[in-house]
Design a protein around this motif. Sequence first.
Motif, PDB file in Angstrom:
ATOM      1  N   LEU B 339       0.834  -1.197   0.000  1.00 29.12           N
ATOM      2  CA  LEU B 339       0.000   0.000   0.000  1.00 29.12           C
ATOM      3  C   LEU B 339       0.866   1.243   0.000  1.00 29.12           C
ATOM      4  O   LEU B 339       1.945   1.272   0.572  1.00 29.12           O
ATOM      5  CB  LEU B 339      -0.884   0.014   1.244  1.00 29.12           C
ATOM      6  CG  LEU B 339      -1.831  -1.162   1.369  1.00 29.12           C
ATOM      7  CD1 LEU B 339      -2.498  -1.138   2.710  1.00 29.12           C
ATOM      8  CD2 LEU B 339      -2.852  -1.117   0.269  1.00 29.12           C
ATOM      9  N   ARG B 340       0.338   2.271  -0.626  1.00 30.77           N
ATOM     10  CA  ARG B 340       1.072   3.533  -0.634  1.00 30.77           C
ATOM     11  C   ARG B 340       0.153   4.658  -0.193  1.00 30.77           C
ATOM     12  O   ARG B 340      -1.061   4.576  -0.303  1.00 30.77           O
ATOM     13  CB  ARG B 340       1.556   3.848  -2.045  1.00 30.77           C
ATOM     14  CG  ARG B 340       2.542   2.852  -2.549  1.00 30.77           C
ATOM     15  CD  ARG B 340       2.971   3.255  -3.937  1.00 30.77           C
ATOM     16  NE  ARG B 340       3.748   2.191  -4.544  1.00 30.77           N
ATOM     17  CZ  ARG B 340       4.237   2.262  -5.765  1.00 30.77           C
ATOM     18  NH1 ARG B 340       4.022   3.328  -6.489  1.00 30.77           N
ATOM     19  NH2 ARG B 340       4.930   1.272  -6.256  1.00 30.77           N
ATOM     20  N   GLY B 341       0.801   5.719   0.280  1.00 28.34           N
ATOM     21  CA  GLY B 341       0.095   6.980   0.502  1.00 28.34           C
ATOM     22  C   GLY B 341      -1.101   6.892   1.432  1.00 28.34           C
ATOM     23  O   GLY B 341      -0.996   6.400   2.556  1.00 28.34           O
ATOM     24  N   ASP B 342      -2.233   7.330   0.935  1.00 31.71           N
ATOM     25  CA  ASP B 342      -3.388   7.506   1.816  1.00 31.71           C
ATOM     26  C   ASP B 342      -3.962   6.170   2.288  1.00 31.71           C
ATOM     27  O   ASP B 342      -4.443   6.076   3.403  1.00 31.71           O
ATOM     28  CB  ASP B 342      -4.469   8.365   1.168  1.00 31.71           C
ATOM     29  CG  ASP B 342      -4.478   8.258  -0.330  1.00 31.71           C
ATOM     30  OD1 ASP B 342      -3.855   7.308  -0.833  1.00 31.71           O
ATOM     31  OD2 ASP B 342      -5.106   9.091  -0.987  1.00 31.71           O
ATOM     32  N   TYR B 343      -3.896   5.143   1.457  1.00 35.96           N
ATOM     33  CA  TYR B 343      -4.406   3.852   1.897  1.00 35.96           C
ATOM     34  C   TYR B 343      -3.582   3.327   3.068  1.00 35.96           C
ATOM     35  O   TYR B 343      -4.111   2.780   4.027  1.00 35.96           O
ATOM     36  CB  TYR B 343      -4.361   2.836   0.741  1.00 35.96           C
ATOM     37  CG  TYR B 343      -5.593   2.868  -0.125  1.00 35.96           C
ATOM     38  CD1 TYR B 343      -6.449   3.955  -0.090  1.00 35.96           C
ATOM     39  CD2 TYR B 343      -5.908   1.811  -0.956  1.00 35.96           C
ATOM     40  CE1 TYR B 343      -7.580   3.991  -0.872  1.00 35.96           C
ATOM     41  CE2 TYR B 343      -7.042   1.835  -1.753  1.00 35.96           C
ATOM     42  CZ  TYR B 343      -7.879   2.927  -1.703  1.00 35.96           C
ATOM     43  OH  TYR B 343      -8.999   2.953  -2.467  1.00 35.96           O
TER      44      TYR B 343
END
Lengths: 353, 560
Positions: B339-343
């Motif tokens: 997962l990256r960023g906001d997730y």
Amino acid sequence: MLRMWRQRVTLTDLVIWGLGILILVGVVWGSIQTLRLGKYTLAIWYDLIITGLALGGVYALIALGYTLVYGILRMINFAHSEIFMSGAFTATFAADALYQAGWWNSYPVLSLLIVLLVAATVSATIAFSVERIAYRPLRYAPRLVPLITAIGTSFFLQYTFRGLYGSGQKGYPDMDIFQGAIVFGDVRILKTQLVAIVGAVIMMVILFSIVQYTKIGKAMRSVSEDKETAALMGIDVDRIISTTFLLGGISAGVAGILFLILFPVAHFFMGFVPGLKAFTSAVLGGIGNVPGAFLGGVLLGLLESVGPSLFLDGLGIPAPYQLKDAIAFTILVFILIFRPTGILGERMAQTKL
Amino acid sequence: MQISAPSFSWKEAVRVGVLGGAIAILISLVGMVAAFGERYIVYGWFSMGQVLFLAPILFMVSLTLRREKASTSSKTVLHSLLAGAVGGVMLAVLVLLGQVINLRAVLVNASPRLYGMLTFNQGLPAGPFVLIAVTALLGAVAGAYHLLPPRWQRTLSQAVIWLILTGLMRDLIMNIVVRWRLVGELFKTVLFASSGLQPIGAIVLLLLIGGLVYWRSGQPAGRGFSLKNQPPTIRWASIAGIVLIFLTLPQILGVYFSEILDNVMMYILMGLGLNIVVGFAGLLDLGYVAFFAIGAYTMGVLTSPELRAEPLTYWQALPFALVISFISGLILGLPVLKLRGDYLAIVTLGFGEIVRLLVLSDWLRPWLGGTQGIQLIAQPRIGSMVLNTQEELYYLFLLGVGIILFIAIRLKDSRLGRAWMALREDEDVAMAMGINHVVVKLLAFATGAVFSGLAGTIFAAKLTSVYPHSMNFLVSINVLALLILGGMGSIPGAFVGALVLIGAPELLREFAEFRYLVYGALLVTMMVTRPEGLWPEERRRLELHEAEEELKGAEPVPAS
């Protein structure tokens, strides 16, 4: 074939899959145990399902705000739970005033409309202002920046409303016409639950038709596909984004009233948990997808309501109802890990993230 | 690109006034003005509450003047006066409205006390006019200030800011100087009143600081003191001096302030840990409190006689706590690798909540104590001495911060540290360059978890008890906010952030209620105006402004 498979599957995949299977086995085993022991009668199961549906409708309406904004800006509007709270919290004061004036039970429909209007207006105003003040300057910033801004906005709103309306709880008066229940054979529906379900469905249909069949909805969908091209086609992107926030705000406001009809207490922190669950619903159904939000909301409502009795009880966990929030969050974590596109989602999450 | 109007027009002035007035009304209605009403800057003259509702108007006017590059005409002053007056009118309307309708039924802070503060206690017919006159005057002052030469501007603004800060820090300063008899008496009689400064002291301070700033800004630039430019003897002497100050800090500050210091140190520990996860590796972790909880609870479970027949001592349990924190960091890291960023942020937030809910549940109560938490946690002992006062625990924190600081500094420029930063800047490119993103990410989570776990163990020992309620999401937000204020990825930034966000609110107890409101506003303002933080890390700053530079470069030149 086998070698290819071995090369592609890493140790981490195995661990994750193992964890997933473990939980799945736990759920299935627990459910079998509960059903075998027959602790609950059929009537109780119907009750739980109806409760879940009513709750799910509210989640779905809040989830819509997350989904619409995500579809267009590709950002999680963390402050959406506070947009929901602001409308509901303000509406309790209007409801109280109407109650004091004696209108609450003598003109129930009018009162309800006024309260809905207040909630929707406040939520939409807050949503609109948040976009203008906090998000618009950051439209082209690196990805973490808008997210942190959204978290900041969320806290700012929460504690602003705490300051404005006080930190105590504020009751929402019951309406006489919503007292009692309707009985179909074994199934008993509280009138409040019926109102929540019907209200959510109506609101969902309205919003879906706006997005699908009106000109503004068409513009929204095109902005969500490609901002630059949409702008070239003569669409005012900023205005469409504002409209999206307004729509999300209105649905959050309505959701706030439905939530209050189900759980008649408002306070400044009331948005956090429903907001997180609504976000889970949006992800579950496929974020960026309007019917997905509805599906996700209903599914999550059902799982949260039925789940503790169904599989946690069967595993011998005492007081399983305490863990209903944990179920929701576990679903969130697992959906994001295994299928970040959700049930109905396209591969949107992959392309932009 | 929009070309701004050359002068500060009257329409703009009204707009600015309305905006400033709206902010002032919000601050008043949230309750900050009344809460700070007794916190005097200059005793009997003006309080922090007044600063809070006057500052937004002043700030909006001067911000607009600076942005508009207004012409140096007398019109500027006139229009600034108008803007100030408009802001004052808005507040006056609030006061009058409050007399007619009972606003308090809805807005709990619309109290007579607030109206009194807003009208400078001048009663009804005169009060609103006094208010408008004051804000108009302030607006005019802001306009006149804008016309001053830069050297005078700096002198004036610095003098006022230091005056306010000194007034607010009265308790802390008095607490230190009270030991030195003569100076203490002098401070007590001339400079400070029972709250804030004496009028005479304020004038002296204003002149003193103003004179100093004026003199300094006359000096040629570039004579800043930097340790790197000094000969080694001075360098080592200053380092030794700093170390000595840190070692004697509890003796200087006393018990109450030592406890504040302990809290600051605890957050520095967590800040340095989250700095690795968020700052270095760019993985936004919102469930960071989970590791703090795991550290604290491991300490509790292993050392409390409530839960074990043969409890361990603090030092015996410490390695277990750190190892368990490390492992839990790995366990959290594994599933979220993709997962990256906001997730990622949301999943970690979910994890944090799951940990809290599990600890709270009746299910795990026999092992973790449920809502009642765990009491009687062992305190660390050295030889026969038990570290149980705030001053003694300070040294434990100091040791922890020292070790963690050393590790963090060494990690930053190590191969691993550079791999983290490469991942932060572009994961795909970093992987293409041969960085094993699985190992590197997991190590980021695990290292951050150990730092936080250490903070948790000391926290448990400090309170000798842990409760699930102290492990909530707000702790994660505190740590995130302090990192963002100081600058993500910047090690000194964690210290600055912790001092400002954790230390300062404890000095101003009225602030506690508005803590998260201010944090929220701070996060937004920082992100909009200065995303790199107060003490930025160089590479991070470049990264954040890279996009802007590109945009500027790519922007088409408007046809004239």
